[in-house]
Design an enzyme around this catalytic site. Structure first.
Site, PDB file in Angstrom:
ATOM      1  N   SER A   4       0.824  -1.213   0.000  1.00  0.00           N
ATOM      2  CA  SER A   4       0.000   0.000   0.000  1.00  0.00           C
ATOM      3  C   SER A   4       0.856   1.261   0.000  1.00  0.00           C
ATOM      4  CB  SER A   4      -0.920   0.009   1.223  1.00  0.00           C
ATOM      5  OG  SER A   4      -0.162  -0.155   2.407  1.00  0.00           O
ATOM      6  N   ASN A  48      -1.652  -2.629  13.331  1.00  0.00           N
ATOM      7  CA  ASN A  48      -3.119  -2.528  13.343  1.00  0.00           C
ATOM      8  C   ASN A  48      -3.598  -1.293  14.109  1.00  0.00           C
ATOM      9  OD1 ASN A  48      -2.878  -4.901  12.004  1.00  0.00           O
ATOM     10  ND2 ASN A  48      -3.746  -6.192  13.608  1.00  0.00           N
ATOM     11  N   THR A  96     -41.582  25.248  -8.557  1.00  0.00           N
ATOM     12  CA  THR A  96     -41.807  23.905  -8.038  1.00  0.00           C
ATOM     13  C   THR A  96     -42.099  23.075  -9.280  1.00  0.00           C
ATOM     14  OG1 THR A  96     -44.177  24.227  -7.745  1.00  0.00           O
ATOM     15  CG2 THR A  96     -42.810  24.751  -5.848  1.00  0.00           C
ATOM     16  N   HIS A  97     -41.623  21.860  -9.306  1.00  0.00           N
ATOM     17  CA  HIS A  97     -41.732  21.007 -10.503  1.00  0.00           C
ATOM     18  C   HIS A  97     -41.082  21.679 -11.719  1.00  0.00           C
ATOM     19  CE1 HIS A  97     -44.789  18.876  -8.091  1.00  0.00           C
ATOM     20  NE2 HIS A  97     -45.220  20.088  -7.796  1.00  0.00           N
ATOM     21  N   SER A 110     -15.659  25.228 -27.204  1.00  0.00           N
ATOM     22  CA  SER A 110     -15.819  24.000 -27.966  1.00  0.00           C
ATOM     23  C   SER A 110     -14.790  23.994 -29.085  1.00  0.00           C
ATOM     24  CB  SER A 110     -17.225  23.930 -28.536  1.00  0.00           C
ATOM     25  OG  SER A 110     -17.262  23.071 -29.647  1.00  0.00           O
ATOM     26  N   LYS A 120     -19.554  28.637 -28.526  1.00  0.00           N
ATOM     27  CA  LYS A 120     -19.876  27.989 -27.258  1.00  0.00           C
ATOM     28  C   LYS A 120     -19.061  28.470 -26.072  1.00  0.00           C
ATOM     29  CE  LYS A 120     -21.793  24.322 -26.802  1.00  0.00           C
ATOM     30  NZ  LYS A 120     -23.078  23.842 -26.355  1.00  0.00           N
ATOM     31  N   ASN A 127     -19.106  26.806 -22.271  1.00  0.00           N
ATOM     32  CA  ASN A 127     -19.749  25.745 -21.488  1.00  0.00           C
ATOM     33  C   ASN A 127     -19.410  25.816 -20.002  1.00  0.00           C
ATOM     34  OD1 ASN A 127     -20.737  24.666 -23.913  1.00  0.00           O
ATOM     35  ND2 ASN A 127     -18.846  23.501 -24.210  1.00  0.00           N
ATOM     36  N   GLU A 156     -20.610  21.366 -14.165  1.00  0.00           N
ATOM     37  CA  GLU A 156     -20.932  20.046 -14.717  1.00  0.00           C
ATOM     38  C   GLU A 156     -20.033  18.969 -14.104  1.00  0.00           C
ATOM     39  OE1 GLU A 156     -21.460  19.888 -19.133  1.00  0.00           O
ATOM     40  OE2 GLU A 156     -21.268  22.049 -18.948  1.00  0.00           O
ATOM     41  N   TYR A 171      -8.938  -6.894  13.232  1.00  0.00           N
ATOM     42  CA  TYR A 171      -8.377  -6.317  12.005  1.00  0.00           C
ATOM     43  C   TYR A 171      -8.344  -7.350  10.882  1.00  0.00           C
ATOM     44  CZ  TYR A 171      -5.227  -4.406   8.551  1.00  0.00           C
ATOM     45  OH  TYR A 171      -4.708  -3.960   7.359  1.00  0.00           O
ATOM     46  N   LYS A 209      -8.161   3.429   2.286  1.00  0.00           N
ATOM     47  CA  LYS A 209      -7.404   4.673   2.109  1.00  0.00           C
ATOM     48  C   LYS A 209      -7.682   5.411   0.807  1.00  0.00           C
ATOM     49  CE  LYS A 209      -4.202   2.857   5.262  1.00  0.00           C
ATOM     50  NZ  LYS A 209      -5.096   1.658   5.338  1.00  0.00           N
TER      51      LYS A 209
HETATM   52  N1  ARG Z   1      -1.069  -1.334   5.494  1.00  0.00           N
HETATM   53  C1  ARG Z   1      -1.954  -1.873   6.470  1.00  0.00           C
HETATM   54  C2  ARG Z   1      -3.315  -1.184   6.382  1.00  0.00           C
HETATM   55  O1  ARG Z   1      -3.418  -0.207   5.748  1.00  0.00           O
HETATM   56  C3  ARG Z   1      -1.387  -1.688   7.836  1.00  0.00           C
HETATM   57  C4  ARG Z   1      -1.871  -2.709   8.797  1.00  0.00           C
HETATM   58  C5  ARG Z   1      -1.355  -4.012   8.441  1.00  0.00           C
HETATM   59  N2  ARG Z   1      -1.584  -4.978   9.450  1.00  0.00           N
HETATM   60  C6  ARG Z   1      -1.412  -6.272   9.210  1.00  0.00           C
HETATM   61  N3  ARG Z   1      -1.635  -7.064  10.208  1.00  0.00           N
HETATM   62  N4  ARG Z   1      -1.067  -6.753   8.047  1.00  0.00           N
HETATM   63  O2  ARG Z   1      -4.283  -1.592   6.945  1.00  0.00           O
END
Ligand code: ARG
Length: 465
Positions: A31, A118, A163-164, A285, A291, A293, A298, A325, A333
């Protein structure tokens, strides 16, 4: 144990493993390329933890000093862009810890005493989100202020209220804008409220069951500015309800933005022609030279789907997860980061865009004159002359029908014609049938009379100061 065992992750996790991860699995489980964004919170959390470990006699003063020195260098490296993030080290936590150990040796290895990734990651995300919520609060205030300014300048400008999407009654353009200020004020309230539940400390929950070290969790909470400590270790490491709640509030906020966007788009179209947006918020455009826009509203309308999608992602991520966990939670994330980025950019750009709206009062008033917007006022007039409301409603329906056939507004019917509908109608009816008269008549708390709009502007200004 080698000096930096964490750095050897490219081989195998520990002596327990007989083979390293495949490259694909490594990429799949890592990650670091998105969670490195949490680095400042990670360092902050680690320093608070180390400070407490020392205060509790679990590490020496020298170890603490070494950790502080090492973290200062890591911070400088990250800020300078020279820190080497390694996929092999999976996430932000292991990357920083490995570098610390490389820099300060055994003291770095002692940092993780009584802690697990964790409770570490749950702490980092909460710390980071708390800061973002505060920034969003400031941006929400700025947007509200910008809208209040435009509302004040347009307290007397008449707009057809719908309204509407059918012309209903005249309203002040300022009153219309203040409706959005109310929405954004509630969005800000929601952020303030959910911040309390974000602002609780999981650290000390360790992997899931708490720890046998005598940690001082209250001290860590105080150092980090958390208002409470998570009271159950299993819950502390595993639930992401705080992130879901934030994304839900963000979704509602974006839904409000999308409503405003839709109106800006309609108002700017030639069929309405009520406003113009500054050129810097629009695009042209490549084929149609005439145009201009309204791309920004949007896109904001479109990005609402993206944020609501993140809410769906996060809430589904949590569904059915057994305690405690699970790696599923690593998926919290990216949706959370993207929600925050989308929200902040949108709020900034809308505050600027609101300040640059060109209002076209004549076009608004012309449109308000088209749909018999003062018919209710005529009915109310007859009620005040003694007619029951339902009868007055019927009388006016006849008058409107005849006016439509004649192609004129109610206010253009001569008095003798009007009297034919009901003899109680007098010359003073023309004031009642005017758009301005209709607007001024709604001088009640929450109503559209310019006097009320100005009172609300003053209330908002005091609130937002
Ligand atoms: N990168 C992990 C997360 O975002 C951190 C926690 C990992 N814990 C584990 N027991 N593998 O959740």
């Amino acid at each position: 144990m080698s000096t930096n065992q964490l750095d050897k992750k490219s081989q195998a996790w520990s002596a327990l493993f007989s083979e390293p991860m495949s490259e694909l699995v490594k990429r799949y489980t890592a990650s670091v390329f998105f969670d490195k964004r949490l680095w400042a919170a990670d360092i902050q959390g680690s320093l608070a933890h180390a400070d407490m470990l020392q205060a509790q006699g679990l590490i020496s003063a020298d170890d603490l000093a070494a950790i502080q020195k090492g973290m200062a260098q890591i911070r400088a490296e990250i800020e300078a862009g020279t820190f080497e993030w390694k996929l092999d080290l999976e996430d932000v936590h292991l990357n920083i810890e490995a570098r610390l150990t490389q820099l300060v040796g055994d003291a770095g290895k002692r940092l993780h005493t009584g802690r697990s990734r964790n409770d570490q990651v749950a702490t980092d995300v909460r710390l980071w989100l708390r800061g973002e919520i505060d920034e969003i609060g400031v941006l929400l205030t700025e947007l509200q202020k910008a809208l209040v300014d435009v509302a004040e300048q347009n307290a007397d400008v008449i707009l057809p209220g719908f309204t509407h999407l059918q012309v209903a009654q005249p309203v002040a353009f300022g009153h219309h804008l203040l409706a959005y200020v109310e929405m954004f004020a509630r969005d800000a309230e929601r952020m303030i409220d959910l911040r309390k539940r974000v602002n609780r400390l999981p650290l000390g929950s360790a992997a899931l069951a708490g720890t046998s070290y005598p940690l001082d969790r209250e001290r860590v909470a105080r150092t980090l500015g958390f208002e409470a400590v998570c009271q159950n270790s299993l819950d502390g490491v595993s639930d992401r309800d705080f992130a879901i709640e934030f994304t839900a509030a963000a979704s509602l906020l974006m839904v409000h933005v999308s409503r405003l966007s839709e109106e800006l788009i309609l108002w700017m179209s030639q069929s309405f022609g009520f406003i113009d947006l500054a050129d810097r918020f629009c695009t042209g455009s490549s084929i149609m030279p005439q145009k201009k826009n309204p791309d920004v509203p949007e896109l904001a309308r479109g990005k609402t789907g993206r944020v609501v999608g993140h809410l769906m992602g996060l809430i589904t991520l949590m569904k059915g997860q057994p305690l405690a966990y699970n790696k599923d939670n690593q998926e919290d994330k990216e949706p959370l980061f993207d929600t925050v980025d989308t929200l902040k950019d949108t709020l900034r750009i809308f505050a600027e865009m609101a300040a640059g709206i060109t209002v076209k009062p004549e076009a608004m008033e012309r449109a308000a004159k088209k749909g018999y917007a003062t018919a209710t006022d005529l009915a109310d007039y007859l009620v005040k002359k003694g007619l029951p409301f339902r009868d007055a409603h019927e009388v006016v329906a006849h008058a409107v029908k005849d006016a439509i056939a004649a192609g004129v507004d109610l206010s253009e019917l001569p008095l003798d014609k009007l009297k034919a509908y009901n003899p109680a109608i007098e010359q003073d009816v023309y004031e009642v049938l005017s758009l301005r008269g209709s607007l001024n008549a709604r001088n009640i708390l929450g109503g559209t009379a310019p006097e009320q709009v100005r009172a609300q502007v003053a209330r908002h200004r005091a609130r937002l100061a």
